[in-house]
Scaffold this active site. Sequence first.
Site, PDB file in Angstrom:
ATOM      1  N   TYR A  66      31.846 -36.063  22.327  1.00 59.71           N
ATOM      2  CA  TYR A  66      31.350 -34.313  21.873  1.00 59.71           C
ATOM      3  C   TYR A  66      30.681 -34.080  20.872  1.00 59.71           C
ATOM      4  O   TYR A  66      31.343 -34.141  19.696  1.00 59.71           O
ATOM      5  CB  TYR A  66      32.309 -33.552  22.533  1.00 59.71           C
ATOM      6  CG  TYR A  66      33.016 -33.981  24.070  1.00 59.71           C
ATOM      7  CD1 TYR A  66      32.412 -34.687  25.263  1.00 59.71           C
ATOM      8  CD2 TYR A  66      34.293 -33.319  24.070  1.00 59.71           C
ATOM      9  CE1 TYR A  66      32.734 -35.082  25.856  1.00 59.71           C
ATOM     10  CE2 TYR A  66      34.192 -33.450  25.167  1.00 59.71           C
ATOM     11  CZ  TYR A  66      34.140 -34.493  26.604  1.00 59.71           C
ATOM     12  OH  TYR A  66      35.149 -34.440  27.972  1.00 59.71           O
ATOM     13  N   GLY A 289      34.169 -24.641  30.612  1.00 58.14           N
ATOM     14  CA  GLY A 289      33.808 -25.293  28.950  1.00 58.14           C
ATOM     15  C   GLY A 289      33.263 -23.439  28.953  1.00 58.14           C
ATOM     16  O   GLY A 289      32.372 -22.751  29.438  1.00 58.14           O
TER      17      GLY A 289
END
Length: 319
Positions: A66, A289
């Site tokens: 990420y 998220g």
Amino acid sequence: MQTTQLSTTQLGQTELEITRVGFGAWAIGGGGYDWGWGTQEDDDSIAAIHHSLELGVNWIDTAAQYGFGHSELVVGRALAGLRERPYVFTKGGQPEGPGRTTIQSLRRDSLRRELEGSLTRLGVDAVDLYQLHWPIPAEQVEEGWSTLAELKEQGLVRHIGVSNFNAAQLRQIQQIAPVETLQPPYSLVARDVEQELLPFAERERIGVIVYSPMGSGLLTGAMTRERIQQLPADDWRKHNERFQEPQLSKHLALVERLQTVAHHHETTAGAVAIAWTLRNPAVDGAIVGFRRPAQVDPIITAANLELSDEDVAAIEGRA
């Protein structure tokens, strides 16, 4: 801060008692790479992590891929100085390639290098859960899983699991070492895992944490045609088929049904979408998220939201 105690459950056969909702750190990795979410404000990301922890969330799921370390750096900054830190889960197997593109390697030396980098960025001595990010390349899966078993024996990781594996691949690696956890995509717009994978995990008592329970933002109630058009060019969703016709109209109709049920429970469409995934008996937790503190409160209630059979029928368009 007075908060409602979030529901918890044991993650598979591990000793980890996790909240039903965890903080997902994919988006806070930012943009500028092949699976980015566009530029993010790191201070907002850190504030979102801190707010989630204040409300009782006790685990964070990230990955070296990420932002090629950026998400882990942000998580590490958020954890620094905390009296009591949450469980930290991360993943390896997708190191950075030329031009900030993702390459796939489950080679022993590559995974060890990735973990060393992750531990440094996160500022921890050991990761609570280390996962193979993808079963790619297929011919390296056994080497990758053997490596994770070694890392666990050496105390660098406490538990080991996989993400995006199918049932056949789980059977394959179980011959090497027990699979403690599984992380598949699961939502109202991605239900394939219901057929074989989730029942297999439940039978084998493999802990399951699902990702993208809101369809990467599609089911939040905030996603509109106009907003999709305005997504930055380096946000992968802008070009994904789920966010385009002919699928988009069907998904927006689903969101309307979620909003109707949400109204009855005095919550949000996103919280209902997450609670729907948590109803599956194989699922221990859902990864959500957050990029700003304001996003946390309307969603975190999913951890305690119980949907009736009538709610589910309405959501699925069977009522």
